[in-house]
Design a protein around this motif. Structure first.
Motif, short mmCIF file in Angstrom:
data_model
loop_
_atom_site.label_atom_id
_atom_site.label_comp_id
_atom_site.label_asym_id
_atom_site.label_seq_id
_atom_site.Cartn_x
_atom_site.Cartn_y
_atom_site.Cartn_z
N THR A 28 0.85 -1.18 0.00
CA THR A 28 0.00 0.00 0.00
C THR A 28 0.89 1.24 0.00
O THR A 28 2.12 1.12 -0.09
CB THR A 28 -0.96 -0.02 1.22
N ARG A 36 -7.99 7.74 -0.30
CA ARG A 36 -9.29 7.05 -0.27
C ARG A 36 -10.03 7.20 1.05
O ARG A 36 -11.23 6.98 1.12
CB ARG A 36 -9.11 5.54 -0.49
N ARG A 150 -4.53 -5.78 3.15
CA ARG A 150 -4.40 -4.34 2.96
C ARG A 150 -5.76 -3.64 2.82
O ARG A 150 -5.87 -2.45 3.03
CB ARG A 150 -3.54 -4.03 1.74
N MET A 210 -14.80 -7.20 5.38
CA MET A 210 -15.60 -6.03 4.97
C MET A 210 -15.75 -5.96 3.46
O MET A 210 -14.78 -6.10 2.72
CB MET A 210 -14.90 -4.75 5.45
N GLY A 212 -16.15 -3.26 1.33
CA GLY A 212 -16.00 -1.81 1.48
C GLY A 212 -17.02 -0.99 0.70
O GLY A 212 -17.58 -0.03 1.21
N GLN A 213 -17.28 -1.43 -0.53
CA GLN A 213 -18.18 -0.61 -1.35
C GLN A 213 -19.63 -0.68 -0.85
O GLN A 213 -20.35 0.31 -0.89
CB GLN A 213 -18.06 -1.00 -2.81
N HIS A 247 -19.49 9.35 12.93
CA HIS A 247 -18.52 8.25 13.03
C HIS A 247 -17.39 8.50 12.02
O HIS A 247 -17.64 8.80 10.86
CB HIS A 247 -19.23 6.93 12.74
N ASN A 250 -14.27 7.47 7.40
CA ASN A 250 -13.72 7.78 6.10
C ASN A 250 -14.16 9.19 5.70
O ASN A 250 -15.35 9.49 5.76
CB ASN A 250 -14.34 6.73 5.16
N ASN A 277 -10.11 4.80 12.09
CA ASN A 277 -11.45 4.42 12.52
C ASN A 277 -11.33 3.61 13.81
O ASN A 277 -10.91 2.46 13.78
CB ASN A 277 -12.10 3.61 11.40
N1 ACO Z 1 -3.58 -0.02 -0.69
C1 ACO Z 1 -3.49 -0.10 -2.03
N2 ACO Z 1 -4.44 -0.68 -2.76
C2 ACO Z 1 -5.50 -1.20 -2.12
C3 ACO Z 1 -5.65 -1.14 -0.73
C4 ACO Z 1 -4.62 -0.52 -0.01
N3 ACO Z 1 -4.64 -0.40 1.33
N4 ACO Z 1 -6.81 -1.72 -0.37
C5 ACO Z 1 -7.39 -2.13 -1.51
N5 ACO Z 1 -6.60 -1.83 -2.57
C6 ACO Z 1 -6.82 -2.09 -3.98
C7 ACO Z 1 -7.73 -3.27 -4.21
O1 ACO Z 1 -7.01 -4.49 -4.17
C8 ACO Z 1 -8.23 -2.98 -5.60
O2 ACO Z 1 -7.25 -3.35 -6.54
P1 ACO Z 1 -7.67 -3.96 -7.98
O3 ACO Z 1 -8.48 -2.89 -8.63
O4 ACO Z 1 -6.36 -4.22 -8.59
O5 ACO Z 1 -8.48 -5.16 -7.64
C9 ACO Z 1 -8.32 -1.45 -5.61
O6 ACO Z 1 -7.50 -0.98 -4.55
C10 ACO Z 1 -9.74 -0.94 -5.41
O7 ACO Z 1 -10.30 -1.64 -4.30
P2 ACO Z 1 -11.69 -1.30 -3.73
O8 ACO Z 1 -12.01 -2.17 -2.57
O9 ACO Z 1 -12.67 -1.27 -4.88
O10 ACO Z 1 -11.39 0.16 -3.23
P3 ACO Z 1 -12.39 1.31 -2.92
O11 ACO Z 1 -12.23 2.40 -3.90
O12 ACO Z 1 -13.77 0.79 -2.69
O13 ACO Z 1 -11.82 1.83 -1.54
C11 ACO Z 1 -12.42 1.64 0.76
C12 ACO Z 1 -11.79 0.93 -0.43
C13 ACO Z 1 -11.58 2.84 1.13
C14 ACO Z 1 -12.45 0.66 1.94
C15 ACO Z 1 -13.84 2.06 0.37
O14 ACO Z 1 -14.58 0.97 -0.12
C16 ACO Z 1 -14.58 2.67 1.47
O15 ACO Z 1 -14.35 3.80 1.81
N6 ACO Z 1 -15.55 1.95 2.07
C17 ACO Z 1 -16.27 2.40 3.18
C18 ACO Z 1 -16.05 1.40 4.24
C19 ACO Z 1 -15.31 1.93 5.40
O16 ACO Z 1 -14.93 3.07 5.55
N7 ACO Z 1 -15.14 1.02 6.31
C20 ACO Z 1 -14.54 1.34 7.54
C21 ACO Z 1 -14.91 0.33 8.51
S1 ACO Z 1 -16.59 0.02 8.59
C22 ACO Z 1 -17.33 1.17 9.54
O17 ACO Z 1 -16.70 1.84 10.30
C23 ACO Z 1 -18.77 1.28 9.43
#
Ligand code: ACO
Length: 320
Positions: A28, A36, A150, A210, A212-213, A247, A250, A277
């Motif tokens: 990462t 993000r 990651r 999780m 995430g999306q 909360h 993000n 978080n």
């Molecule tokens: N570093 C680099 N790349 C990463 C990482 C990382 N840490 N994590 C994922 N990737 C990659 C993935 O492997 C994927 O690669 P690929 O396209 O080659 O397959 C790419 O990044 C996109 O992955 P997505 O999961 O689609 O990434 P997204 O744009 O959805 O971002 C995130 C992920 C930030 C988690 C987003 O979905 C989000 O903000 N979700 C909200 C959930 C959240 O905030 N949860 C917190 C805990 S839950 C709560 O508190 C309620």
């Protein structure tokens, strides 16, 4: 009769873990994580347990409120990361701080835990059962994380926040809570209850899973909905709200909520850049920081909102 927050406190572990440090463990980068999520660093418990952090936050909240532990009648801890299945974190806190007159138990609502605990205490106070209580949000998600994943390990931090609440004529104005157990699979963690007598399996603790999306879509829909509901049901104009304390999962979720509510970003304080978080602890830690920085003045109307695994969500409207 309602209840009012008369003191706040918080505790975060000393150990700081930056995005660059995580980039040495998993594939990462600081750019990916901060772009993000808005998170730059987080605090990770080394020696501390959830109970320890919760008790420290509790002590600081009691000091801030100017009351003694003996005055507490109820202690509720929103947490999913106690060191033990039993006793509860709330009982650990009660023992640590010497709250000998308090009933103590945990509330399991993941990142919504503090809001759910607050709503429960409020119900007891409104019913006249108790007059003074302590609500805590405390979590140590670092112990449930797969440090090779990651997709999740970059998101979380550890910490605890607390609020002392007391029966008064003003304070909490209205609360709304919600749950959707049918969608529990989008954010989950297997507990150590998966052992088996029949095939002699040893119980194992799972890791945070999780989608995430899906969590993102849930949050940007449900949070504005429940905030509008808490305002509508209490006949409050949104322009009267000074701060929306959400909360801290993000910054993109916070931005999307602000946009949907047509409110300026400066009404949405954030600290996830420093702490990540911290699950049930995000709302009370942020509230405590705002309180200690003198950002909250008597008469201010603020909305607290939490959302998380369950799925669960909630909002509380209060007058400071
Ligand atoms: N570093 C680099 N790349 C990463 C990482 C990382 N840490 N994590 C994922 N990737 C990659 C993935 O492997 C994927 O690669 P690929 O396209 O080659 O397959 C790419 O990044 C996109 O992955 P997505 O999961 O689609 O990434 P997204 O744009 O959805 O971002 C995130 C992920 C930030 C988690 C987003 O979905 C989000 O903000 N979700 C909200 C959930 C959240 O905030 N949860 C917190 C805990 S839950 C709560 O508190 C309620």
């Amino acid at each position: 009769m309602t209840s009012r927050i008369i003191g706040t406190g918080s505790y975060v572990p000393a150990r700081v873990v930056t995005n660059d440090e995580l980039a040495q463990i998993v594939d990462t980068s600081d750019e990916w994580i901060s772009g993000r999520t808005g998170i730059h660093k987080r605090r990770i418990a080394v020696e501390e347990s959830t109970g320890y952090m919760a008790a420290e936050a509790a002590r600081r909240a009691l000091e801030n409120a100017g009351i003694t532990a003996e005055e507490l009648e109820l202690i509720l801890v929103g947490t999913t990361t106690g060191e033990h299945c039993f006793p509860s974190v709330a009982c650990e806190v009660q023992g640590e701080i010497g709250a000998v007159n308090a009933v103590a138990y945990d509330i399991s609502a993941a990142c919504s835990g503090f809001l759910f605990a607050m709503d429960t205490l409020q119900a007891f106070i409104r019913a006249g059962v108790y007059k003074t209580g302590l609500v805590i949000g405390a979590d140590c998600l670092s112990k449930l994380i797969d440090w090779e994943d990651r997709g999740t390990c970059v998101l979380f931090g550890d910490g605890a926040g607390a609020a002392v609440m007391r029966a008064e004529d003003f304070g909490l104005i209205h609360t709304v809570m919600g749950s959707d157990g049918e969608r529990g699979n989008v954010l989950s963690c297997v507990a150590r209850t998966n052992g088996s007598f029949v095939d002699k399996r040893t119980p194992q603790l799972g890791y945070v899973y999780m989608d995430g999306q899906e969590v993102f879509k849930f949050a940007v829909k449900k949070v504005p909905e429940c905030i509008r509901q808490v305002l509508d049901e209490s006949g409050t104009d949104i322009e009267q709200i000074k701060y929306f304390v959400l909360h801290q999962a993000n910054y993109r979720i916070v931005e999307a909520v602000a946009k949907r509510l047509k409110q300026p970003m400066d009404k949405f304080p954030m600290n996830m850049e420093r702490y990540g978080n911290t699950s049930a602890a995000t709302v009370p830690i942020l509230l405590d920081e705002m309180n200690r920085e003198g950002k909250l003045e008597p008469g201010d109307r603020i909305v607290l909102s939490g959302f998380g695994a369950g799925l669960t969500w909630g909002a509380a409207l209060l007058e400071w």
